[in-house]
Enzyme design. Structure first.
Site, PDB file in Angstrom:
ATOM      1  N   SER A 144     -74.474  24.518 128.170  1.00 22.43           N
ATOM      2  CA  SER A 144     -73.295  24.913 128.940  1.00 22.43           C
ATOM      3  C   SER A 144     -72.108  23.982 128.741  1.00 22.43           C
ATOM      4  O   SER A 144     -70.963  24.371 128.975  1.00 22.43           O
ATOM      5  CB  SER A 144     -73.639  24.999 130.433  1.00 22.43           C
ATOM      6  OG  SER A 144     -74.161  23.774 130.906  1.00 22.43           O
ATOM      7  N   ASP A 391     -70.525  19.723 141.424  1.00 15.37           N
ATOM      8  CA  ASP A 391     -70.835  19.751 139.999  1.00 15.37           C
ATOM      9  C   ASP A 391     -70.131  18.572 139.337  1.00 15.37           C
ATOM     10  O   ASP A 391     -68.911  18.585 139.148  1.00 15.37           O
ATOM     11  CB  ASP A 391     -70.355  21.074 139.388  1.00 15.37           C
ATOM     12  CG  ASP A 391     -70.651  21.186 137.888  1.00 15.37           C
ATOM     13  OD1 ASP A 391     -71.108  20.179 137.303  1.00 15.37           O
ATOM     14  OD2 ASP A 391     -70.412  22.263 137.318  1.00 15.37           O
ATOM     15  N   HIS A 394     -70.149  19.500 134.481  1.00 17.13           N
ATOM     16  CA  HIS A 394     -69.183  20.263 133.692  1.00 17.13           C
ATOM     17  C   HIS A 394     -67.767  19.760 133.965  1.00 17.13           C
ATOM     18  O   HIS A 394     -67.574  18.846 134.766  1.00 17.13           O
ATOM     19  CB  HIS A 394     -69.337  21.754 134.010  1.00 17.13           C
ATOM     20  CG  HIS A 394     -70.717  22.264 133.749  1.00 17.13           C
ATOM     21  ND1 HIS A 394     -71.684  22.357 134.739  1.00 17.13           N
ATOM     22  CD2 HIS A 394     -71.313  22.673 132.599  1.00 17.13           C
ATOM     23  CE1 HIS A 394     -72.810  22.802 134.214  1.00 17.13           C
ATOM     24  NE2 HIS A 394     -72.618  22.997 132.914  1.00 17.13           N
TER      25      HIS A 394
END
Length: 415
Positions: A144, A391, A394
């Site tokens: 990702s 998060d 990312h």
């Protein structure tokens, strides 16, 4: 009486004197101070070695000074020339990365420019890149974070292509952005461990017991082997002490042999499988190969002088200490990559490392934190403690991955 006096004298001899106690205490303090000094020196030297490691790779590009290290530099606030695109104007922006859309108010993370110490990073020119990609395929392969970088690249070129001359097509593990006028594609292929695994489904890949076939890659590789530019990454999904390895088939798992193999050995076996495939199947006269170093996480605020137990949540500024080294990446695993790429080079196949680790490590404020689309319902308990669902892996876009692509752009245009 004489006997009692003798016993008393013996007891007094057994009791340490005040001076002796003081001397022992001072010796203990001196020993502790010595240990602390040695430990401090060791940690400082270790950090200096890591800093040098994270900022040193083969980085020579034609047209730039041979002494220019693109990966050693600093972040400069630049709200005149950055961001390179606007979040709202990117047709194919991902909700996982659209931090402004999901409520982030401090937008300074969009305005930082990477400035190498000894030269300037070439300014990204979307038209020049598309011309370079005419009739070609640029494919990102990995997890990702590589998808994060792929979305960034799509956004970087999106604004110079009219709506009728671009398209997006998803087919299982592969996502294809096409610039029709140039007959060029910018693609992402989901393969988080590069080799086959039970996490290969692009949607349902979070499994409690991760299993890899470390010597099997053809199922994935047949989709990208003939690309003109290949950009690989794999790290995040290997972050565990050991991995269950299957010698056999996922179609007939009951007939296979399973063994738990520790890190980094299992990582090394997988990368060797990947390297052997490249050596045999890639057209060296056509395909240019790149490997992205580890994208660091920011889970421990105390590493950059914050409060212990906190993470990237509520961070608004980068780390300014140039020699800062966090713990969100693994030098041990990166050395495995170095070794495998070195072996390939001796056999005549060059894979260019793009070293994003240290420059990204400074950007503790660049993550989505809570400002993204949440695929699962946030509980009341989580709402009371936002750091627990932040998060810190990312990256918001526009943001740090745009610089990764500026580095990639510098290499592609000079190849």
């Amino acid at each position: 009486m004489a006997k009692k006096q003798q016993q008393h004298h013996q007891v007094m001899q057994q009791v340490p004197s005040v001076g002796g106690i003081r001397s022992s205490f001072q010796s203990l303090v001196a020993l502790l101070i010595a240990i602390l000094v040695v430990a401090t020196i060791y940690i400082r030297q270790s950090n200096e070695q890591l800093f040098q490691y994270w900022t040193t790779y083969d980085k020579t590009i034609n047209g730039l000074s041979s002494s220019c290290n693109l990966f050693a530099g600093k972040w400069v606030f630049d709200n005149r020339s950055y961001p390179l695109y606007k979040e709202k104007e990117c047709t194919f922006m991902s909700d996982q990365l659209a931090c402004e859309k999901f409520g982030r108010k401090d937008l300074n993370y969009q305005f930082w420019r990477w400035q190498p110490h000894q030269c300037d990073l070439p300014r990204f020119n979307a038209t020049a890149l598309l011309e370079k990609l005419r009739n070609k395929r640029l494919v990102y392969v990995g997890d990702s974070l590589n998808r994060n970088q792929w979305v960034s690249m799509v956004c970087l070129v999106d604004s110079v292509i009219s709506p009728t001359f671009k398209s997006m097509h998803n087919n299982g593990s592969i996502n294809i952005f096409k610039a029709i006028e140039y007959n060029a594609t910018i693609e992402f292929y989901w393969s988080p461990l590069l080799v086959e695994s039970n996490s290969d489904d692009p949607i349902s890949h979070r499994v409690p017991d991760r299993i890899v076939r470390v010597q099997a890659i053809e199922k994935h590789a047949r989709h990208w082997t003939d690309a003109d530019y290949l950009v690989f990454n794999t790290y995040l999904w290997w972050r565990r002490r050991q991995m269950k390895v299957l010698w056999g088939s996922f179609e007939s798992p009951e007939d296979g042999v399973y063994k738990a193999v520790k890190l980094p050995r299992v990582y090394e076996i997988a990368l060797q499988t990947w390297a052997q495939w490249l050596e045999v199947h890639v057209d060296r006269n056509k395909t240019q190969l790149f490997f992205m170093s580890m994208s660091p996480t920011h889970q421990k605020a105390n590493k950059w002088g914050g409060i212990k137990g906190e993470n990237c949540y509520s961070e608004t500024e980068p780390v300014t200490e140039e020699e800062y080294v966090g713990d969100g990446a693994s030098p041990r695993m990166m050395r495995v990559v170095d070794s495998v790429l070195g072996e390939l080079k001796t056999r005549g196949l060059n894979v260019q490392m793009i070293n994003i680790t240290q420059l990204s490590d400074y950007r503790k404020e660049g993550h989505p934190s809570i400002y993204r689309k949440h695929w699962e319902t946030i509980t009341e308990e989580q709402l009371l403690n936002p750091k627990n669902y932040s998060d810190c892996i990312h990256w918001c876009l526009p943001g740090v991955p745009d610089v990764w692509n500026e580095l990639l752009y510098a290499y592609i245009l000079e190849l």
